[in-house]
Write an enzyme that holds these catalytic residues in place. Structure first.
Site, PDB file in Angstrom:
ATOM      1  N   PRO A  95      -6.307  -0.773 -10.773  1.00 38.83           N
ATOM      2  CA  PRO A  95      -7.209  -0.195  -9.780  1.00 38.83           C
ATOM      3  C   PRO A  95      -6.466   0.076  -8.472  1.00 38.83           C
ATOM      4  CG  PRO A  95      -7.805  -2.481 -10.294  1.00 38.83           C
ATOM      5  CD  PRO A  95      -6.697  -2.106 -11.209  1.00 38.83           C
ATOM      6  N   MET A  96      -6.804   1.200  -7.853  1.00 38.81           N
ATOM      7  CA  MET A  96      -6.106   1.633  -6.644  1.00 38.81           C
ATOM      8  C   MET A  96      -6.205   0.604  -5.528  1.00 38.81           C
ATOM      9  SD  MET A  96      -4.172   4.073  -5.978  1.00 38.81           S
ATOM     10  CE  MET A  96      -3.188   4.205  -4.510  1.00 38.81           C
ATOM     11  N   CYS A  97      -7.383  -0.097  -5.448  1.00 38.55           N
ATOM     12  CA  CYS A  97      -7.538  -1.062  -4.351  1.00 38.55           C
ATOM     13  C   CYS A  97      -6.533  -2.205  -4.493  1.00 38.55           C
ATOM     14  CB  CYS A  97      -8.972  -1.588  -4.288  1.00 38.55           C
ATOM     15  SG  CYS A  97      -9.582  -2.188  -5.858  1.00 38.55           S
ATOM     16  N   THR A  98      -6.272  -2.609  -5.748  1.00 36.40           N
ATOM     17  CA  THR A  98      -5.291  -3.670  -5.981  1.00 36.40           C
ATOM     18  C   THR A  98      -3.900  -3.191  -5.599  1.00 36.40           C
ATOM     19  OG1 THR A  98      -6.610  -4.449  -7.831  1.00 36.40           O
ATOM     20  CG2 THR A  98      -4.351  -5.211  -7.742  1.00 36.40           C
ATOM     21  N   GLU A 105      -4.000  -2.637  -1.618  1.00 33.85           N
ATOM     22  CA  GLU A 105      -4.334  -3.730  -0.697  1.00 33.85           C
ATOM     23  C   GLU A 105      -3.823  -5.097  -1.130  1.00 33.85           C
ATOM     24  OE1 GLU A 105      -5.905  -2.869   2.014  1.00 33.85           O
ATOM     25  OE2 GLU A 105      -6.543  -0.838   1.437  1.00 33.85           O
TER      26      GLU A 105
END
Ligand SMILES: [Zn+2]
Length: 270
Positions: free
Chosen positions: A48-51, A54
């Site tokens: 996932p892009m958030c992982t 961030e």
């Protein structure tokens, strides 16, 4: 589609992924084909892009960040090529830098290459087991000394050693072996180009590079170049000039491999 059992050329396939493997016997037209079971394969691993952006926790997250975020930012217009040693080195250095910021260990050039190229490590012993299963099937088929596999053998040694055999059923609406006929209702004034667009946008077919044959002639062929040139003018002709109402069309497309989809074009009554 082959239906005469005498004419069938069996296909024996094997594949491995780390400690897992499979072997299968496919009798084209008689038993289930690859396409029949494609839905059952797990989707490719993505993060996932958030992982990635961030909270990276694994070296893979740092490599994905370098690939998806840093490369397009630092080198816009420069297409990343995983086979280019300089590109790979750049990706490795950026990933390593990112990993340092988050105290993550394990980014190596080898892992970078594996992640950007989606390489799954091969285990030689698993390969040997699956190769042996395939050879056994080929031997039995060639000599009739034993019954062949019907039709799927699975091997998993991730934890312990587990195996089973099952008979994969044919998928009735399989694009490759299911003999489904797709009907398209078109206006007789619609051009062949419009039909091509509908084939590309169709939920199941998704034929983006279709070559079409119908009415005993090539309506449009993608290749070879001379045939493409010769059939190009048909794209802007109304369908009514090329085919009759209810015409059967064979659609070939790289996504269908050697098979072709059966299309029927029905003209809308005005
Ligand atoms: Zn099939």
């Amino acid at each position: 589609m082959l239906q005469d059992p005498e004419a069938v050329i069996p296909l024996i396939d094997g594949g491995t992924e780390g400690f897992k493997g499979q072997a299968r016997v496919i009798l084209p037209g008689l038993s289930s084909c690859f396409e029949c079971s494609l839905d059952l394969y797990p989707p490719q691993v993505t993060y996932p892009m958030c992982t990635i952006a961030e909270k990276p926790r694994q070296p893979e997250h740092c490599i994905e960040y370098a690939k998806q975020v840093l490369w397009p930012k630092a080198r816009p217009g420069d297409k990343f090529d995983a086979d280019n040693a300089d590109h790979l080195q750049w990706m490795f250095e950026q990933s390593e830098q990112r990993a340092k910021e988050f105290n993550i260990e394990g980014v190596t050039l080898r892992l970078t290459k594996g992640v950007v190229k989606n390489i799954i490590p091969a285990v030689a012993s698993t390969n040997a087991i699956i190769a042996a299963a395939c050879v056994n099937e080929a031997f039995k088929m060639a000599t009739y000394v034993g019954g062949y596999l019907t039709n799927y053998y699975y091997f998993n040694a991730v934890t312990g050693c587990y195996t089973y055999t099952m008979d994969y059923q044919k998928k009735p609406d399989c694009l490759i072996c299911g003999r489904v006929i797709f009907t398209f209702e078109m206006n007789p004034n619609d051009t062949l180009r419009t039909l091509m667009q509908e084939l590309a946008e169709h939920d199941q077919l998704k034929l983006k590079k279709a070559s079409l044959r119908g009415n005993g002639k090539s309506l449009f062929m993608q290749a070879p170049a001379a045939l493409r040139e010769a059939t190009m003018k048909n794209l802007d002709l109304p369908l009514s000039e090329l085919i009759e109402d209810g015409c059967k069309i064979d659609a070939m497309d790289p996504s269908l491999f050697a098979a072709c989809a059966q299309i029927v074009v029905k003209f809308k009554q005005e």
